[in-house]
Design an enzyme around this catalytic site. Structure first.
Site, mmCIF file in Angstrom:
data_model
loop_
_atom_site.group_PDB
_atom_site.id
_atom_site.type_symbol
_atom_site.label_atom_id
_atom_site.label_comp_id
_atom_site.label_asym_id
_atom_site.label_seq_id
_atom_site.Cartn_x
_atom_site.Cartn_y
_atom_site.Cartn_z
ATOM 1 N N TYR A 186 0.908 -1.461 0.115
ATOM 2 C CA TYR A 186 0.256 -0.168 0.263
ATOM 3 C C TYR A 186 1.270 1.565 0.118
ATOM 4 O O TYR A 186 0.534 2.356 -0.066
ATOM 5 C CB TYR A 186 -0.759 -0.448 1.024
ATOM 6 C CG TYR A 186 -2.188 -1.215 0.623
ATOM 7 C CD1 TYR A 186 -1.717 -2.041 1.227
ATOM 8 C CD2 TYR A 186 -3.193 -0.442 1.010
ATOM 9 C CE1 TYR A 186 -2.962 -3.250 0.989
ATOM 10 C CE2 TYR A 186 -4.677 -1.225 0.846
ATOM 11 C CZ TYR A 186 -4.198 -2.276 0.521
ATOM 12 O OH TYR A 186 -5.779 -3.523 0.732
ATOM 13 N N ASP A 208 -2.586 -17.955 5.286
ATOM 14 C CA ASP A 208 -4.089 -18.420 4.691
ATOM 15 C C ASP A 208 -4.498 -19.857 5.734
ATOM 16 O O ASP A 208 -5.577 -19.900 5.436
ATOM 17 C CB ASP A 208 -3.401 -19.725 3.503
ATOM 18 C CG ASP A 208 -1.924 -19.937 3.775
ATOM 19 O OD1 ASP A 208 -1.078 -18.621 3.539
ATOM 20 O OD2 ASP A 208 -1.233 -21.174 3.550
#
Ligand code: NAP
Length: 415
Positions: free
Chosen positions: A160, A282
């Site tokens: 970002y 994950d």
């Protein structure tokens, strides 16, 4: 500070900060940015509920002095085409606490995302998203009541930071040449777009510090550092290393690592200690579906936190009710987590829950827990009565569908 288009409420006082602690007067000036699209509908409804809850909880002893500031399309009207007036940043810096509705981000438009810019300019480095289930809210899980986590997502670094170089540009070619010729990097194809992912000790530590402090202040049992350090060792992996360092160097009395628990305490966390553990990103998604009780606070890097926040919100009712806040050391901006849902603009239709509960977070941040509790209880009562907006009505048998403002009326009557 003098403002051109803003009116400071005469009856209010500033919230102040000293030594990292917030000082809240009985009549704090709080800022609001209405937001674009459905912003008007949800802000109007939520302001009424927050005010009613405060009046009810404190019988007139406390009252919020609201001050409107502008960003997005309304700002462009007030400030002659300027979507992000400097006054808005100044006011947020001066008054410290505010709440915002959603803002439009034009795809491929001439300016950066307003939301991302607000976070970066004001250094709001913590994106905080509590995810818990409210009785009666439609959920795809069998036991949604088991989900009760607060996500602390790092808000300023990672991909970002916007350090990207488009394929085919001279900057990209220069960087590719440097990587190949000077750094010996060979693992990418000719003409690849390139991005840089900065993750620093400073950025990681201040985020994890805030997460641990929150766990202490709110009596939470654990903080999980979520990462992809198995693949990205010096960014995601370093985030975890620095996270454990903060815990052991600054919170040794209150925290214990999973290693220590396993080696020295027979796998049982000693009383009074907050467990610091880590999981691969994950697997964390799996955990949050299969055994969500294993986690209480999730501290994450920016991109992982982005995915997790929306996925977990979906487990307990979706974006229509997920609240959020962007918090720095001396500015806190609470916000609806969904977008402007333009097709519903001014239809008095959508769920005000996301903004409403962001306001509940704001009340808690001010230490006005009684008013926050009243809203939580009134919301559950309203859902028990099966009075809901369209988004929940389509998932509930026998529901009464009402508009945004009628929904607010019912909550107020249930306070
Ligand atoms: P969106 O505005 O969040 O809307 C997507 C869908 O989510 C809506 O069509 C609606 O679903 C549901 N929804 C959103 N808010 C709801 C509410 N309060 N109550 C009930 N349902 C709600 O996402 P988008 O259409 O992708 O984005 C629209 C604009 O918002 C874009 O300009 C985007 O950049 C901006 N945006 C802003 C923020 C922010 O300000 N923080 C965040 C995300 C997006 P149904 O169609 O199923 O009814």
């Amino acid at each position: 500070m003098g403002y051109d288009k803003l009116t400071i409420p005469s009856e209010g006082q500033k919230v102040t900060f000293s030594n990292g602690k917030i000082n809240v007067p009985d009549n704090p000036i709080l800022l609001y940015i209405e937001g674009d699209g459905i912003g008007y509908d949800i802000m109007t409804a939520s302001l009424r509920i927050w005010d009613a809850a405060v009046a009810r909880a404190y019988h007139g002893k406390r009252k919020i002095a609201w001050m409107e500031v502008y960003c997005g399309e309304k700002a462009a009207q007030v400030y002659d085409g300027n979507y992000m007036p400097e006054e808005t940043f100044d006011a947020l810096r001066e008054f410290g606490v505010g709440i915002k509705g959603p803002l439009t981000t034009p795809v491929g438009g001439g300016f950066r995302s307003l939301n991302v810019t607000l976070r970066q300019v004001l250094d709001l480095y913590q994106c905080v998203r509590p995810v818990r289930w409210f009785r009666g809210v439609p959920s795809p899980l069998k036991n949604p009541q088991d989900v009760d986590v607060v996500i602390f997502r790092e808000n300023t670094e990672d991909i970002y930071a916007g350090i990207e170089f488009e394929a085919g540009t001279p900057e990209n070619e220069k960087l590719a040449k440097f990587l190949r010729e000077e750094m010996g990097v060979t693992g990418f194809f000719e003409g690849a777009g390139l991005g840089i992912k900065p993750v620093s000790a400073f950025g990681s530590k201040r985020l994890v510090r805030a997460a641990i402090q929150y766990a202490i202040d709110h009596n939470r049992p654990s903080v999980t550092l979520v990462h992809k350090g198995n693949i990205q060792k010096f960014t995601e992996g370093a985030f975890v290393k620095w996270g454990y360092e903060v815990a052991s160097e600054e919170f040794a009395e209150r925290t214990i690592s999973w290693d220590d628990v396993a080696k020295n305490h027979g796998g049982k966390v000693p009383a009074g200690k907050i467990l610091i553990q880590d999981t691969i990103a994950d697997i964390t998604f799996q955990h949050m579906l299969l055994r969500p009780r294993d986690h209480s606070i999730l501290a994450t890097t920016n991109l992982n936190g982005d995915y997790l926040s929306d996925a977990l919100a979906a487990e307990v009712g979706g974006v229509g009710i997920a609240p959020g806040a962007n918090i720095g050391d001396e500015v806190a901006l609470f916000e609806a987590t969904h977008g402007t849902a333009p097709k519903y603009t001014n239809l008095n239709k959508v769920n005000p829950g996301s903004l409403l509960f962001s306001g509940v977070m704001m009340l808690e941040y001010l230490g006005w827990q009684e008013a926050a509790d009243l809203i939580n209880a009134a919301y559950e009562k309203t859902l028990d009565q099966k009075i809901v907006t369209y988004d929940f009505a389509r998932q509930m048998e026998g529901a009464t569908e009402v508009g945004t403002s009628q929904f607010a009326d019912v909550i107020i009557s249930n306070l």
